[in-house]
Design an enzyme around this catalytic site. Structure first.
Site, PDB file in Angstrom:
ATOM      1  N   ILE A 189       6.347   6.576   2.162  1.00 36.21           N
ATOM      2  CA  ILE A 189       5.901   6.491   0.771  1.00 36.21           C
ATOM      3  C   ILE A 189       7.186   6.323  -0.041  1.00 36.21           C
ATOM      4  O   ILE A 189       8.122   7.102   0.099  1.00 36.21           O
ATOM      5  CB  ILE A 189       5.092   7.736   0.347  1.00 36.21           C
ATOM      6  CG1 ILE A 189       4.631   7.639  -1.120  1.00 36.21           C
ATOM      7  CG2 ILE A 189       5.835   9.032   0.593  1.00 36.21           C
ATOM      8  CD1 ILE A 189       3.627   8.736  -1.527  1.00 36.21           C
ATOM      9  N   SER A 190       7.262   5.260  -0.823  1.00 40.72           N
ATOM     10  CA  SER A 190       8.496   4.950  -1.567  1.00 40.72           C
ATOM     11  C   SER A 190       8.824   6.062  -2.553  1.00 40.72           C
ATOM     12  O   SER A 190       7.938   6.788  -3.011  1.00 40.72           O
ATOM     13  CB  SER A 190       8.343   3.642  -2.340  1.00 40.72           C
ATOM     14  OG  SER A 190       8.280   2.548  -1.470  1.00 40.72           O
ATOM     15  N   GLN A 191      10.098   6.164  -2.904  1.00 38.05           N
ATOM     16  CA  GLN A 191      10.461   7.163  -3.913  1.00 38.05           C
ATOM     17  C   GLN A 191       9.855   6.745  -5.248  1.00 38.05           C
ATOM     18  O   GLN A 191       9.691   5.548  -5.537  1.00 38.05           O
ATOM     19  CB  GLN A 191      11.976   7.329  -4.000  1.00 38.05           C
ATOM     20  CG  GLN A 191      12.727   6.223  -4.690  1.00 38.05           C
ATOM     21  CD  GLN A 191      14.221   6.493  -4.736  1.00 38.05           C
ATOM     22  OE1 GLN A 191      14.940   6.145  -3.811  1.00 38.05           O
ATOM     23  NE2 GLN A 191      14.683   7.113  -5.811  1.00 38.05           N
ATOM     24  N   PRO A 192       9.488   7.713  -6.079  1.00 37.23           N
ATOM     25  CA  PRO A 192       8.826   7.398  -7.345  1.00 37.23           C
ATOM     26  C   PRO A 192       9.604   6.411  -8.214  1.00 37.23           C
ATOM     27  O   PRO A 192       9.003   5.544  -8.865  1.00 37.23           O
ATOM     28  CB  PRO A 192       8.693   8.769  -8.017  1.00 37.23           C
ATOM     29  CG  PRO A 192       8.580   9.722  -6.864  1.00 37.23           C
ATOM     30  CD  PRO A 192       9.493   9.172  -5.809  1.00 37.23           C
ATOM     31  N   ARG A 249       0.742  12.982  -6.558  1.00 42.00           N
ATOM     32  CA  ARG A 249       1.462  12.396  -5.412  1.00 42.00           C
ATOM     33  C   ARG A 249       1.394  13.285  -4.170  1.00 42.00           C
ATOM     34  O   ARG A 249       1.409  12.792  -3.050  1.00 42.00           O
ATOM     35  CB  ARG A 249       2.937  12.148  -5.797  1.00 42.00           C
ATOM     36  CG  ARG A 249       3.742  11.379  -4.725  1.00 42.00           C
ATOM     37  CD  ARG A 249       5.142  11.063  -5.219  1.00 42.00           C
ATOM     38  NE  ARG A 249       5.876  10.206  -4.300  1.00 42.00           N
ATOM     39  CZ  ARG A 249       6.959  10.580  -3.628  1.00 42.00           C
ATOM     40  NH1 ARG A 249       7.454  11.799  -3.766  1.00 42.00           N
ATOM     41  NH2 ARG A 249       7.575   9.742  -2.815  1.00 42.00           N
TER      42      ARG A 249
END
Length: 213
Positions: free
Chosen positions: A63-66, A37
């Protein structure tokens, strides 16, 4: 483009966090364990890349949180070879997760800067979506329809009709619905005219932008 033992260790820790938050799909967890990531982020965020947080990327996007990536992917229930339409390629991290769980990924991005960056990055990491395109996600990709699953990675005020039309019967569409705060929504296409709707609580996304041309 380094991926070190330290990065791998941090990914293992991240997977543990996601399991504690309720992610159970082994294929999704395995993908997150493998994907670097930190390479999808500005290098100034590298030290934080494996925290369960969203970060800014180019073109005013995030970028979205995992956890969000894992949760949306888990809801799709992807089987190997499924055709998946992704609305909002963004950094390409979600695209990479979809590819690693075995999907044939068709993805659309409307920010040209991100489209160019991601189109260059993914092949360097050995990740090859079936089709990347620059365009309006509201319209989907009718020439490649129907899809087994559709994932929308930005907050939408409504479910775009073209996306519903491009979903196979039995297919699953995951979309965050709402203006300021979004409700994660799953639609399952029962037949030509009927969809089953399920809701999964509040999330926060950047807005899904529609081309006004």
């Amino acid at each position: 483009m380094k991926d070190t033992a330290k990065h791998q260790g941090l990914r293992n820790q991240l997977v543990t966090v996601l399991q504690q938050k309720g992610i159970t799909d082994k294929n999704v967890l395995e993908a997150i364990k493998k994907i670097p990531r930190h390479l999808f982020l500005n290098s100034s965020f590298e030290d934080y890349a494996y925290q369960d947080k969203a970060f800014p990327i180019a073109a005013g996007q995030t970028i979205s949180q995992p956890y969000t990536v894992a949760f949306q992917t888990q809801l799709l229930e992807i089987k190997k070879g499924h055709k998946v339409l992704e609305i909002g390629t963004g950094s390409g991290y979600q695209t990479a997760v979809l590819c690693l769980v075995g999907a044939q990924v068709f993805s659309i991005e409307r920010q040209n800067e991100l489209f160019k960056q991601t189109s260059a990055l993914l092949p360097k990491l050995g990740i090859r979506p079936k089709h990347l395109s620059f365009g309006d996600g509201y319209k989907g990709l009718p020439n490649h329809a129907p899809f087994d699953s559709i994932i929308v990675t930005a907050g939408a005020p409504i479910i775009p009709q073209p996306l519903m039309a491009q979903l196979k019967i039995g297919g699953r569409l995951v979309i965050p619905l709402g203006e300021d705060v979004q409700i994660m929504t799953l639609l399952i296409r029962v037949n030509e005219k009927q969809f089953e709707k399920h809701e999964f609580g509040e999330f926060r996304f950047v807005p899904l932008l529609e081309d006004k041309n």
